[in-house]
Motif scaffolding. Structure first.
Motif, PDB file in Angstrom:
ATOM      1  N   ARG A 326       0.878  -1.171   0.000  1.00 45.24           N
ATOM      2  CA  ARG A 326       0.000   0.000   0.000  1.00 45.24           C
ATOM      3  C   ARG A 326       0.914   1.218   0.000  1.00 45.24           C
ATOM      4  O   ARG A 326       1.231   1.789   1.041  1.00 45.24           O
ATOM      5  N   TYR A 331      -2.515   6.839  -1.278  1.00 40.44           N
ATOM      6  CA  TYR A 331      -3.028   7.931  -0.439  1.00 40.44           C
ATOM      7  C   TYR A 331      -3.161   9.268  -1.181  1.00 40.44           C
ATOM      8  O   TYR A 331      -3.447  10.280  -0.551  1.00 40.44           O
ATOM      9  N   MET A 334      -6.464  11.005  -0.826  1.00 34.90           N
ATOM     10  CA  MET A 334      -6.688  11.269   0.603  1.00 34.90           C
ATOM     11  C   MET A 334      -5.890  12.472   1.080  1.00 34.90           C
ATOM     12  O   MET A 334      -6.293  13.169   2.010  1.00 34.90           O
ATOM     13  N   ALA A 383      -1.980  11.488   5.765  1.00 37.23           N
ATOM     14  CA  ALA A 383      -3.095  10.802   5.094  1.00 37.23           C
ATOM     15  C   ALA A 383      -3.135   9.326   5.489  1.00 37.23           C
ATOM     16  O   ALA A 383      -4.215   8.756   5.697  1.00 37.23           O
ATOM     17  N   HIS A 386      -4.421   8.897   9.072  1.00 37.23           N
ATOM     18  CA  HIS A 386      -5.860   9.202   9.071  1.00 37.23           C
ATOM     19  C   HIS A 386      -6.650   8.005   8.536  1.00 37.23           C
ATOM     20  O   HIS A 386      -7.654   7.591   9.127  1.00 37.23           O
ATOM     21  N   GLN A 387      -6.181   7.429   7.419  1.00 37.54           N
ATOM     22  CA  GLN A 387      -6.861   6.283   6.829  1.00 37.54           C
ATOM     23  C   GLN A 387      -6.835   5.081   7.767  1.00 37.54           C
ATOM     24  O   GLN A 387      -7.823   4.347   7.903  1.00 37.54           O
ATOM     25  N   ARG A 388      -5.718   4.873   8.446  1.00 42.88           N
ATOM     26  CA  ARG A 388      -5.574   3.716   9.334  1.00 42.88           C
ATOM     27  C   ARG A 388      -6.454   3.837  10.576  1.00 42.88           C
ATOM     28  O   ARG A 388      -6.933   2.837  11.105  1.00 42.88           O
ATOM     29  N   GLN A 391     -10.585   4.583   8.576  1.00 48.32           N
ATOM     30  CA  GLN A 391     -11.105   3.563   7.663  1.00 48.32           C
ATOM     31  C   GLN A 391     -10.775   2.156   8.145  1.00 48.32           C
ATOM     32  O   GLN A 391     -11.638   1.287   8.194  1.00 48.32           O
ATOM     33  N   GLU A 392      -9.517   1.937   8.496  1.00 48.80           N
ATOM     34  CA  GLU A 392      -9.114   0.608   8.993  1.00 48.80           C
ATOM     35  C   GLU A 392      -9.593   0.366  10.416  1.00 48.80           C
ATOM     36  O   GLU A 392      -9.719  -0.776  10.853  1.00 48.80           O
TER      37      GLU A 392
END
Length: 653
Positions: A326, A331, A334, A383, A386-388, A391-392
């Protein structure tokens, strides 16, 4: 002996009745005893809560999980300390393994600290008196044989041998089982993270080995683990690579280009970028076209990434490492959303054309938008976190990179907290930094020509030296070709991994094939040979897995000899070791433990006959089965330790 639930319930009813009687105001006419009755009331309430907790938390009879003896002792002594000193809101708790077996198996040193705390409150009581009070309040338990007060107030703890024997039997019958998790948390480990179009080097080796082992630990303990490879697959360097690809392989869209050496390809493009002005301008235009996601440019970018991935995968296959890629490209969209949030929250500042963010308590700002409008590593890592988090929905996020990036990650984490993205009390976000790899000259590890050492070259050299070592020991004369190859790979890759993991990751370490392949001392070579020898004992006694399993179910493990007792306790410290690593993420603790276990086993084997032979004929005349079971328990724990370290032992070597 664990009490049945009915006994606990009876005690709860009795204590509840006592508490109710103490609550009755008619029973408490003013008297000199009122203060002591109130204190007794507080103790009874605490004991009631403790018993209720025990009834709920005690594992069911026949629990398969390995018991953490230290943790269980801490529970017992916490209850005793709170009952002995109810006036101390948060009493210190210190239970550690004993250093000298003459003075017990474990030691509780809380009385000294409690003495200081009570002295500060104006209460005159010695640590020895506190220790005595603690012992008077020890709840009934299944594991303590006896206790004694030593010196100024140390409490020496002796464990019951039948209890340890029972735990060892449980281990043999059920294998190494982790304790059940109250809640299955999600862990993200960000590790390895090489750059596309560049060779993996020793720095990536450390991140890959340490990160993989951390993942293996969390996976064994039952966590949901996401293994992320945050590759450098986006940015201005791709402009020059794509421009060079267009020139060198103009038909790349229809015919896959034969890029054999991506490192050489990268150097060629960099040389042109530095020396040819027209090429540089075209490279910048390619970056813009990449960011605009033009199909032809995306095709070129994908080709370059695929060549790199194939090279990376060779390394991961050798080391048996699994990752989800990833990269920074994931990102991109994002990052725009993160910058917009920073604007809306009013934390962006303009500085000479850059957009920066200052975080309270940090002297250096984060640069989130460059003066040319491009994003930075700061932006992509904001980013990513923030995603982890959102979202995760990760509960634990660990970044495994060199310590040189610690300041960067401190800033990113501090910014995420400032923005209210996570609360450190509920979400654990941590940078697990590591030192650099040094050559035997104590300088940064390089080739003789001064170049960075290619990781595949290093692994291939390990294979060569491992085979040389095996042939020196004439193993090629007793092993089949297949067994010899398995042993070669096990020793080569195991030694490289162990040499890294056995050092405190914060420190730099010297890379030396001679040291890591030495079969003396704390090395993988020594431990792999030790495990092979332990497993060979059962073959000598003509015992297969079925016979050992049957014996484990019917044969009590005797621990009468000092070396049997020492080995039994050492085997059962495994959960304590793993629990500590879970807290501090220092894997060298597991390596130290495995080495201690191997040396403790050697002491046991030298002093206690497992298999007795006729001196004249060499025939086996007696098998001491309880000692064979100790051998098997040792091998079982060592094998699980190797598995967490990512090392693959072989049956013969």
């Amino acid at each position: 002996i664990v009490k049945p639930s009915s006994v606990w319930e009876r005690q709860i009813r009795t204590l509840s009745a006592e508490i109710e009687s103490l609550k009755n105001p008619r029973a408490l006419e003013p008297s000199p005893q009122l203060a002591s009755l109130k204190e007794e009331n507080a103790k009874l309430k605490y004991r009631l809560n403790t018993l209720k907790r025990s009834l709920q938390a005690d594992p069911a009879p026949g629990s398969r999980a390995m018991l953490n003896i230290n943790q269980r002792l801490q529970q017992v002594f916490e209850d005793a300390i709170r009952a002995a000193c109810p006036q101390v809101a948060d009493p210190p708790l210190a239970v550690t393994p004993g250093r000298d077996p003459k003075f017990g198996d474990y030691q509780c040193n809380s009385a000294m600290a409690l003495g200081q705390m009570l002295k500060a409150r104006g209460e005159k009581v010695t640590p020895r008196e506190i220790a005595q009070k603690i012992l008077e309040n020890l709840p009934e338990n299944e594991l303590i044989e006896k206790t004694e007060i030593a010196g100024p107030g140390f409490i020496n703890i002796h464990i019951r041998k039948p209890f340890v024997s029972k735990l060892l039997t449980n281990l043999l019958l059920n294998g190494v089982q982790p304790p059940p998790l109250p809640v299955r948390k999600k862990v993200i480990v960000d590790f390895s993270s090489p750059n596309i179009a560049k060779e993996m080097h020793v720095g990536h080796l450390r991140s890959t080995i340490i990160g993989d082992s951390m993942c293996r630990l969390f996976e064994f303990l039952g966590y949901e683990v996401v293994r992320l490879n945050h590759v450098g697959d986006w940015g201005t360097q791709f402009g020059m690579l794509i421009a060079h690809l267009q020139d060198k392989f103009p038909d790349y869209v229809t015919s896959s280009p034969p890029i054999g050496d991506l490192q050489a390809f990268y150097k060629e493009s960099k040389k042109r970028f530095d020396e040819e002005e027209d090429f540089k301008k075209r490279a910048y235009r390619c970056v813009v076209r990449l960011q605009s996601k033009e199909p032809e440019i995306i095709k070129a970018w994908t080709l370059i990434c695929d060549v790199s991935r194939a090279e990376f995968q060779r390394v991961y296959d050798c080391l048996q490492v699994k990752l989800i890629e990833r990269g920074e490209s994931f990102y991109q969209e994002m990052m725009k959303a993160v910058v917009e949030e920073l604007k809306q929250k009013g934390v962006l500042e303009l500085d000479e054309g850059r957009h920066i963010v200052f975080v309270p308590g940090q002297s250096i700002p984060l640069t989130v938008v460059k003066s040319d409008g491009g994003f930075t590593y700061d932006t992509s890592d904001l980013a990513a976190i923030h995603q982890r988090i959102f979202q995760e929905r990760a509960d634990i996020i660990i970044y495994v990179t060199d310590s040189g990036q610690s300041t960067h990650f401190q800033l990113v984490f501090a910014a995420a907290r400032m923005l209210g993205w996570y609360d450190p009390l509920t979400t654990r976000v941590e940078h697990a930094g590591f030192g650099v790899v040094l050559g035997e000259d104590k300088k940064k590890f390089k080739t003789r020509s001064g170049d960075t050492v290619r990781l595949m070259d290093l692994l291939d050299e390990g294979l060569k030296r491992s085979m040389d070592k095996l042939k020196d020991k004439e193993r090629d004369k007793v092993l089949t070709p297949e067994e010899l190859t398995q042993a070669q790979r096990s020793v080569a890759y195991g030694c490289i991994k162990y040499a890294d993991l056995s050092h405190n990751r914060i420190n730099d370490y010297v890379f030396s094939f001679d040291k890591m392949l030495d079969d003396r001392g704390n090395t993988a070579a020594y431990l792999l040979y030790a495990l092979t020898r332990i497993r060979s004992i059962s073959r000598l006694a003509s015992l297969d897995g079925g016979a050992l399993a049957a014996a484990a179910a019917s044969t009590p493990i005797l621990l009468d000899h000092d070396k049997e007792w020492k080995l039994g306790k050492c085997i059962l410290r495994f959960p304590e070791v793993l629990n500590k690593i879970l807290e501090d993420l220092f894997l060298h603790g597991l390596c130290d433990y495995l080495y201690e276990l191997a040396t403790t086993f050697t002491e046991f084997y030298d002093s206690c006959y497992c298999v007795e032979k006729d001196r004249q004929t060499g025939e086996v005349v007696k098998v001491n089965m309880w000692r064979m079971l100790l051998c098997e328990a040792t091998a079982t724990v060592m094998a699980k330790g190797f598995d967490i370290l990512g090392i693959t032992p072989v049956s013969r070597m």
